[in-house]
Design an enzyme around this catalytic site. Structure first.
Site, mmCIF file in Angstrom:
data_model
loop_
_atom_site.group_PDB
_atom_site.id
_atom_site.type_symbol
_atom_site.label_atom_id
_atom_site.label_comp_id
_atom_site.label_asym_id
_atom_site.label_seq_id
_atom_site.Cartn_x
_atom_site.Cartn_y
_atom_site.Cartn_z
ATOM 1 N N LYS A 128 -2.079 45.376 0.703
ATOM 2 C CA LYS A 128 -2.083 45.559 -0.758
ATOM 3 C C LYS A 128 -2.793 46.866 -1.100
ATOM 4 O O LYS A 128 -3.724 47.275 -0.395
ATOM 5 C CB LYS A 128 -2.802 44.356 -1.372
ATOM 6 C CG LYS A 128 -2.760 44.251 -2.880
ATOM 7 C CD LYS A 128 -3.385 42.928 -3.327
ATOM 8 C CE LYS A 128 -3.462 42.779 -4.827
ATOM 9 N NZ LYS A 128 -4.001 41.459 -5.232
ATOM 10 N N SER B 62 -1.300 38.746 -8.546
ATOM 11 C CA SER B 62 -1.174 40.184 -8.542
ATOM 12 C C SER B 62 -0.643 40.754 -7.221
ATOM 13 O O SER B 62 -0.200 41.888 -7.184
ATOM 14 C CB SER B 62 -2.535 40.828 -8.842
ATOM 15 O OG SER B 62 -3.445 40.542 -7.792
ATOM 16 N N SER C 141 -3.948 35.089 -6.750
ATOM 17 C CA SER C 141 -3.067 36.232 -6.492
ATOM 18 C C SER C 141 -2.417 36.311 -5.120
ATOM 19 O O SER C 141 -1.557 37.160 -4.909
ATOM 20 C CB SER C 141 -3.831 37.528 -6.740
ATOM 21 O OG SER C 141 -3.798 37.811 -8.098
HETATM 22 N N1 GLN Z 1 -3.525 36.001 -12.288
HETATM 23 C C1 GLN Z 1 -4.951 35.955 -12.269
HETATM 24 C C2 GLN Z 1 -5.506 37.055 -13.139
HETATM 25 O O1 GLN Z 1 -4.754 37.707 -13.773
HETATM 26 C C3 GLN Z 1 -5.437 36.055 -10.859
HETATM 27 C C4 GLN Z 1 -5.480 37.433 -10.357
HETATM 28 C C5 GLN Z 1 -5.997 37.533 -8.941
HETATM 29 O O2 GLN Z 1 -6.156 36.535 -8.242
HETATM 30 N N2 GLN Z 1 -6.294 38.745 -8.541
HETATM 31 O O3 GLN Z 1 -6.670 37.254 -13.219
#
Ligand code: GLN
Length: 483
Positions: A78, A153, A177
């Site tokens: 990532k 994400s 994420s």
């Molecule tokens: N979707 C969640 C957020 O927007 C989790 C994001 C993540 O785990 N980095 O914060």
């Protein structure tokens, strides 16, 4: 045989027997990356270095060296994970030109095992989002249907595996994420116990919740990856001193007889989607029929986890992102009145809408008049949730839930409603709040043709139980790769 569709387990056998070379594998991967460029999965492709490293691994193998199962296998990381010689943009304009001066520990570990990093995956900006639509360099498309989001994400990290650009990837998981995009793309995603995998060199979002983990095509591959990336790191002060376990050798028992699986009705009460409910109930029936015991547990504060998460994660994000002032890197600002104006302009131009929303929310809950009402209260409810999980684990080995309340949705469908977007994470955030491990694996296909995911949650450091149950399910109940 479509080589790129294979698991690492199978590929490493072929590499070992010299039925295929690493250079051939890397070239196949690079070709597939070119053919699927329209999906916007990768921000950067490490073409030359990948081929060079693959040659080195092939040479070592020719000399008869004893190599890791990951040696010569193309993987992706990532774009919030630092790797020398590459950009680490976090899919933000702020870091568009930022090159990492050092490697993240997980990159060192992958490279020491001989894995070939072929690219850096797009993501939601600074890992804030659930659809990979907040990426400053364009939306990522779900390889199973490009009109749909891949989740987020780590949407690029899940898509690169689902789209057969590589064999495994690394994502990060602060509130879901890794698991949510893995569920949306039909791959296996593991969020390890907080502290099991080093965060050194990984750009922080919410430091008390962030964790790096693997995304793979099978549960066994997830164990192989965890064996390589886990372990104590003196460079990281929240790193756990946990003895190495050898997950791949020791987790798989091929039986779930007598296993106690926790079921919380609170999870199902939150559910509106009938297809998600049906596939989840099928999984429960399968577990029962195969000798596991389903135990009723209570998690009454699970419904508050999302509110707790958005207060705590935004507070930590506001603090972590305060360092981005535009001085060392950022969007060029030539005309400014004074230093404060420079900061304001840099941050206004450099951050996207969602990141700004989190920073404002975080500063609000941390401000002196509201600190007790929001931040301290969220911390208190976090403790309740931690205690509820630890009580539950006195009566069961693992807990199951759906990974997400719905399958992947269409690109654009939820961008204008942040609350709707946040609701994607109702099943995943409690796990981060309680610092637990959880795995998501495919458990069905919805009528829109997109996969559904099952989440298995464990007590701290019980990854091997997640692997055993997940592998048993994948082998005997549902395997998307065979559908
Ligand atoms: N979707 C969640 C957020 O927007 C989790 C994001 C993540 O785990 N980095 O914060």
């Amino acid at each position: 045989m479509e080589i790129l569709n294979e698991t690492i387990e199978n590929i490493s056998g072929l590499l070992k027997n010299k039925e295929i070379s690493s250079v051939e594998l890397v070239n196949a991967s690079l070709k597939r990356i070119d053919e699927t460029q329209n999906l916007n999965i990768l921000h950067e492709v490490c073409r030359e270095s990948a081929v060079e490293k693959a040659k080195e691994v092939d040479e070592l193998r020719a000399k008869g060296a004893e190599l890791s199962p990951l040696a010569g296998v193309p993987v992706v990381i990532k774009d919030n994970i630092s790797m020398v010689g590459t950009y680490t943009t976090c899919s933000s304009k702020f870091l568009e030109n930022y090159k990492s001066p050092y490697n993240a520990t997980v990159v060192d570990k992958l490279q020491n095992a001989g894995a070939i990093i072929v690219g850096k995956a797009n993501m939601d900006e600074f890992a804030m989002g659930s659809s990979s639509e907040t990426c400053a360099f364009g939306v990522v498309h779900n390889p199973r249907n490009p009109e749909y989001v891949p989740g987020g994400s780590s949407g690029g990290s899940a898509s690169t595996v689902a789209g057969n650009q590589c064999f495994a990837s690394l994502g990060t998981d602060t509130g879901g994420s890794i698991r949510q995009p893995s569920s949306f793309c039909g791959v296996v995603g593991l969020k390890p116990t907080y502290g099991l995998v080093s965060r050194y060199g990984v750009v922080a979002f919410a430091s008390s919740l962030d964790q790096v983990g693997p995304i793979t095509k099978s549960v066994k591959d997830s164990a192989l990856m965890l064996d390589v990336i886990s372990g104590y790191d003196a460079n990281e002060f929240t790193s756990a001193k946990h003895e190495p376990e050898n997950y791949y050798e020791n987790s798989f028992k091929n039986s779930i007889k007598g296993l106690k699986i926790g079921f919380a009705k609170e999870f199902v009460e939150l559910l509106k989607n009938q297809e998600v409910l049906n596939s989840f109930m099928n999984a429960i029936d399968f577990f029962k029929a195969n000798g596991a015991e389903i135990v009723d547990i209570k998690l009454p504060h699970i419904k508050d986890a999302l509110a707790v998460y958005y207060v705590l994660s935004s507070a930590e994000a506001a603090s972590n992102l305060a360092r981005f002032d535009g001085i060392k890197y950022g969007v060029p600002t030539d005309e400014f009145k004074d230093l404060v104006d420079f900061y304001v302009q840099s941050r206004t131009k450099g951050f996207g809408k969602e990141v700004k929303r989190r920073i404002m929310l975080g500063n609000f809950v941390l401000s002196s008049g509201y600190f007790d009402a929001y931040y301290n209260k969220a911390k208190a409810v976090q403790n309740l949730i931690i205690n509820e999980f630890s009580d539950a684990f006195k009566n069961c080995d693992v807990i199951i839930s759906p990974t997400t309340p719905s399958p992947a949705f269409k690109i654009g469908e939820k961008v204008s409603n942040p609350l709707e977007m946040y609701l994607n994470d109702i099943y995943t955030v409690p796990v981060n709040i309680a610092t637990l491990p959880a795995i998501s694996l495919p458990c069905g296909v919805a009528s829109n043709g997109l996969p559904l995911g099952l989440q298995i949650i464990g007590n701290r450091f019980s990854e091997s139980k997640l692997f055993n149950l997940g592998d048993y399910f994948e082998k005997n109940c549902f395997n998307l790769r065979e559908v």
